[in-house]
Design a protein around this motif. Structure first.
Motif, PDB file in Angstrom:
ATOM      1  N   HIS A   1      30.756  28.783 -98.451  1.00 59.23           N
ATOM      2  CA  HIS A   1      30.133  29.735 -96.812  1.00 59.23           C
ATOM      3  C   HIS A   1      30.916  28.538 -96.119  1.00 59.23           C
ATOM      4  N   THR A   2      31.067  27.171 -96.221  1.00 60.49           N
ATOM      5  CA  THR A   2      32.062  26.082 -94.849  1.00 60.49           C
ATOM      6  C   THR A   2      33.028  25.479 -96.495  1.00 60.49           C
ATOM      7  N   PRO A   3      33.727  25.447 -95.646  1.00 65.53           N
ATOM      8  CA  PRO A   3      35.585  24.540 -95.796  1.00 65.53           C
ATOM      9  C   PRO A   3      35.327  22.834 -96.767  1.00 65.53           C
ATOM     10  N   PHE A   4      34.051  22.360 -96.315  1.00 63.94           N
ATOM     11  CA  PHE A   4      33.537  21.552 -96.927  1.00 63.94           C
ATOM     12  C   PHE A   4      33.559  21.285 -97.945  1.00 63.94           C
ATOM     13  N   LEU A   5      33.619  23.059 -98.816  1.00 63.27           N
ATOM     14  CA  LEU A   5      33.056  22.714 -99.990  1.00 63.27           C
ATOM     15  C   LEU A   5      34.552  23.154-100.791  1.00 63.27           C
TER      16      LEU A   5
ATOM     17  N   GLN B   1      28.584  31.284 -93.794  1.00 62.79           N
ATOM     18  CA  GLN B   1      27.175  31.983 -93.350  1.00 62.79           C
ATOM     19  C   GLN B   1      26.806  32.956 -92.448  1.00 62.79           C
ATOM     20  N   GLY B   2      26.375  33.765 -92.464  1.00 67.54           N
ATOM     21  CA  GLY B   2      25.747  34.932 -91.248  1.00 67.54           C
ATOM     22  C   GLY B   2      24.167  34.530 -90.812  1.00 67.54           C
ATOM     23  N   VAL B   3      24.479  35.191 -89.985  1.00 63.91           N
ATOM     24  CA  VAL B   3      22.809  35.613 -89.193  1.00 63.91           C
ATOM     25  C   VAL B   3      22.614  36.910 -89.020  1.00 63.91           C
ATOM     26  N   ASP B   4      21.278  37.665 -89.715  1.00 66.54           N
ATOM     27  CA  ASP B   4      21.070  39.156 -89.144  1.00 66.54           C
ATOM     28  C   ASP B   4      20.579  39.191 -87.647  1.00 66.54           C
ATOM     29  N   LEU B   5      22.409  39.448 -86.623  1.00 71.32           N
ATOM     30  CA  LEU B   5      21.879  40.102 -85.117  1.00 71.32           C
ATOM     31  C   LEU B   5      20.574  40.805 -84.603  1.00 71.32           C
ATOM     32  N   ASP B   6      20.473  41.739 -85.566  1.00 71.85           N
ATOM     33  CA  ASP B   6      19.144  42.890 -85.562  1.00 71.85           C
ATOM     34  C   ASP B   6      17.967  42.259 -85.417  1.00 71.85           C
TER      35      ASP B   6
ATOM     36  N   ALA C   1      26.543  24.963 -95.189  1.00 70.21           N
ATOM     37  CA  ALA C   1      26.872  25.572 -93.955  1.00 70.21           C
ATOM     38  C   ALA C   1      25.505  26.484 -93.138  1.00 70.21           C
ATOM     39  N   SER C   2      24.464  25.704 -92.042  1.00 70.67           N
ATOM     40  CA  SER C   2      22.819  26.326 -92.191  1.00 70.67           C
ATOM     41  C   SER C   2      22.654  27.684 -92.148  1.00 70.67           C
ATOM     42  N   MET C   3      21.728  28.429 -93.121  1.00 73.23           N
ATOM     43  CA  MET C   3      21.433  28.981 -91.712  1.00 73.23           C
ATOM     44  C   MET C   3      20.418  29.752 -90.885  1.00 73.23           C
ATOM     45  N   LYS C   4      19.490  27.930 -90.930  1.00 70.57           N
ATOM     46  CA  LYS C   4      18.635  28.063 -89.887  1.00 70.57           C
ATOM     47  C   LYS C   4      19.503  27.872 -88.593  1.00 70.57           C
ATOM     48  N   LEU C   5      19.958  27.215 -88.889  1.00 71.86           N
ATOM     49  CA  LEU C   5      20.962  27.204 -86.810  1.00 71.86           C
ATOM     50  C   LEU C   5      21.076  27.770 -86.857  1.00 71.86           C
ATOM     51  N   ARG C   6      22.036  28.677 -87.811  1.00 68.30           N
ATOM     52  CA  ARG C   6      22.678  29.620 -87.095  1.00 68.30           C
ATOM     53  C   ARG C   6      21.225  30.707 -86.430  1.00 68.30           C
TER      54      ARG C   6
ATOM     55  N   TRP D   1      26.808  39.122 -89.981  1.00 67.51           N
ATOM     56  CA  TRP D   1      26.893  39.476 -91.709  1.00 67.51           C
ATOM     57  C   TRP D   1      27.703  40.558 -91.964  1.00 67.51           C
ATOM     58  N   LYS D   2      27.945  41.809 -91.569  1.00 71.98           N
ATOM     59  CA  LYS D   2      29.360  42.493 -91.768  1.00 71.98           C
ATOM     60  C   LYS D   2      30.303  42.333 -91.312  1.00 71.98           C
ATOM     61  N   LEU D   3      31.014  41.049 -90.744  1.00 67.69           N
ATOM     62  CA  LEU D   3      32.040  40.450 -90.377  1.00 67.69           C
ATOM     63  C   LEU D   3      32.265  39.341 -91.562  1.00 67.69           C
ATOM     64  N   CYS D   4      31.345  38.704 -92.229  1.00 66.22           N
ATOM     65  CA  CYS D   4      31.263  37.541 -92.881  1.00 66.22           C
ATOM     66  C   CYS D   4      31.909  38.040 -94.300  1.00 66.22           C
ATOM     67  N   VAL D   5      30.561  39.429 -94.546  1.00 64.46           N
ATOM     68  CA  VAL D   5      31.200  39.671 -96.388  1.00 64.46           C
ATOM     69  C   VAL D   5      32.412  40.526 -96.242  1.00 64.46           C
ATOM     70  N   GLU D   6      33.796  40.620 -94.364  1.00 63.77           N
ATOM     71  CA  GLU D   6      34.656  40.824 -94.979  1.00 63.77           C
ATOM     72  C   GLU D   6      35.899  40.794 -95.618  1.00 63.77           C
TER      73      GLU D   6
END
Length: 364
Positions: A132-136, A156-161, A281-286, A346-351
């Motif tokens: 998820h993050t370039p640091f990895l 890392q994404g977030v469920d915007l719904d 890459a923090s999910m809770k931050l997003r 998330w739909k963009l993240c998995v592209e």
């Protein structure tokens, strides 16, 4: 959207209620929204001493024997679902392993070496490795020895719904949060979301909150989430003398977490400055930013890149307490958060993953 539909199985190496299981669920749902027959194999609830992972090995194998997929994906490179993935490979599936943390760096001494040994063989064995993050990228190439051509970023994404700032959701509030909402005039409400396990940095948050109470005696802290260390953290609030102002919800569904965040006068995101958190890459931050909350966060790893939309500090409890106070005094969330949030759909993240899998299917 691609015109080719893939059958995809997604496995979580860790039990239900963990960030690993959430990432697995969101990835499966996003791939399904993009038109694929993607299915999360529901994980066993999280149990102490990794017992859920032991039970899951046979459970996942049984599921795999009954199904065939074009691609099988495992979130976190533990051997939990390796037998299941092996069966899918024999049936012609491409294998994907997601590395979303340096998990072995949570451990110490001999167990750190054992932990790393458990994970080390599997990423390079897969057809694709996501991160998820370039640091990895450095650890993937230098520690796990994954060839560059097998690596695909899956941010890392977030469920915007679920996580949005449109309105307060009182229907999904857990009882303790509903009580805090009814008594909101008594003092500001801080919300900390987490799975309460070894990866949770709640202790320094409680130390910072104790400092907040000296200047804002009616402040309340809602700890939204449960986990195996919940009892230890409750005991710590008693040791610190702040238990009357700290409220624990226990395990929550994502809808309940989202409802809690929309109540927050400030959301708290705390990570210590260590190797694990610098590669996170923090999910809770997003989720907090997507919910429109003012966010006080430690500027560790990627969080330093988002300093314009956060009330940041170094990890010292005293500094974090001051960041929380700045957030409470601010009239609104800093501008620019909405632009970031749109990129975390998330739909963009998995592209990228979708395109890589489709390409491999077409070139069989």
């Amino acid at each position: 959207m691609t015109q080719r539909t893939l059958d995809i199985l997604v496995f979580s190496a860790k039990g239900g209620g963990t960030g690993c299981a959430l990432r697995a669920r969101y990835i499966a749902e996003a791939l399904a929204k993009r038109g694929h027959r993607a299915r999360l194999v529901d994980p066993i609830p999280s149990l102490p001493y990794w017992f859920d992972m032991v039970l899951s090995t046979l459970y996942y194998l049984g599921v795999s024997l009954r199904h065939r997929s074009d691609a099988a994906m495992l979130i976190k490179p533990y051997p939990t679902a390796v037998p299941a993935l092996w069966v899918q490979r024999l049936k012609g599936a491409k294998l994907v392993i997601d590395v979303d943390d340096l998990d072995y760096d949570y451990s110490h001494g001999w167990f750190r070496g054992f932990h790393q040994w458990l994970q080390l063989p599997w990423p390079k064995w897969a057809d694709l490795v996501t991160y998820h993050t370039p640091f990895l990228l450095g650890p993937l190439k230098e520690v796990f020895h994954v060839p560059a051509g097998q690596i695909v970023q899956l941010p890392q994404g977030v469920d915007l719904d679920l996580f949005h700032a449109d309105h307060k959701d009182l229907h999904h509030l857990p009882p303790v949060a509903r009580h805090l909402h009814k008594t909101r005039q008594e003092g500001p409400l801080l919300v900390f979301t987490a799975h309460l396990n070894v990866a949770c940095d709640l202790e320094p948050v409680l130390q910072a909150f104790k400092l907040i109470l000296k200047r804002t005696p009616k402040a309340r802290l809602l700890v939204a989430g449960g986990g195996p260390d919940e009892g230890r953290f409750k005991a710590l609030t008693r040791d610190l003398g702040i238990s009357a102002s700290v409220f624990f919800t226990g395990y929550l569904a994502p809808q309940q977490v989202a409802a809690c965040l929309r109540l927050a006068d400030a959301a708290l995101v705390y990570y210590r400055d260590n190797a694990v958190n610098r590669h996170r890459a923090s999910m809770k931050l997003r989720e907090a930013l997507a919910s429109g909350a003012k966010v006080a966060a430690t500027e560790v790893g990627e969080a330093a890149q988002f300093d314009r939309v956060l009330f940041g500090s170094d990890p010292a409890p005293e500094a974090f307490a001051k960041a929380i106070e700045r957030a409470l005094k601010a009239r609104k969330t800093p501008g620019g958060a909405s632009k970031l949030v749109k990129k975390w759909d998330w739909k963009l993240c998995v592209e990228n993953l979708e395109q890589s899998l489709v390409h491999r299917e077409e070139t069989k």
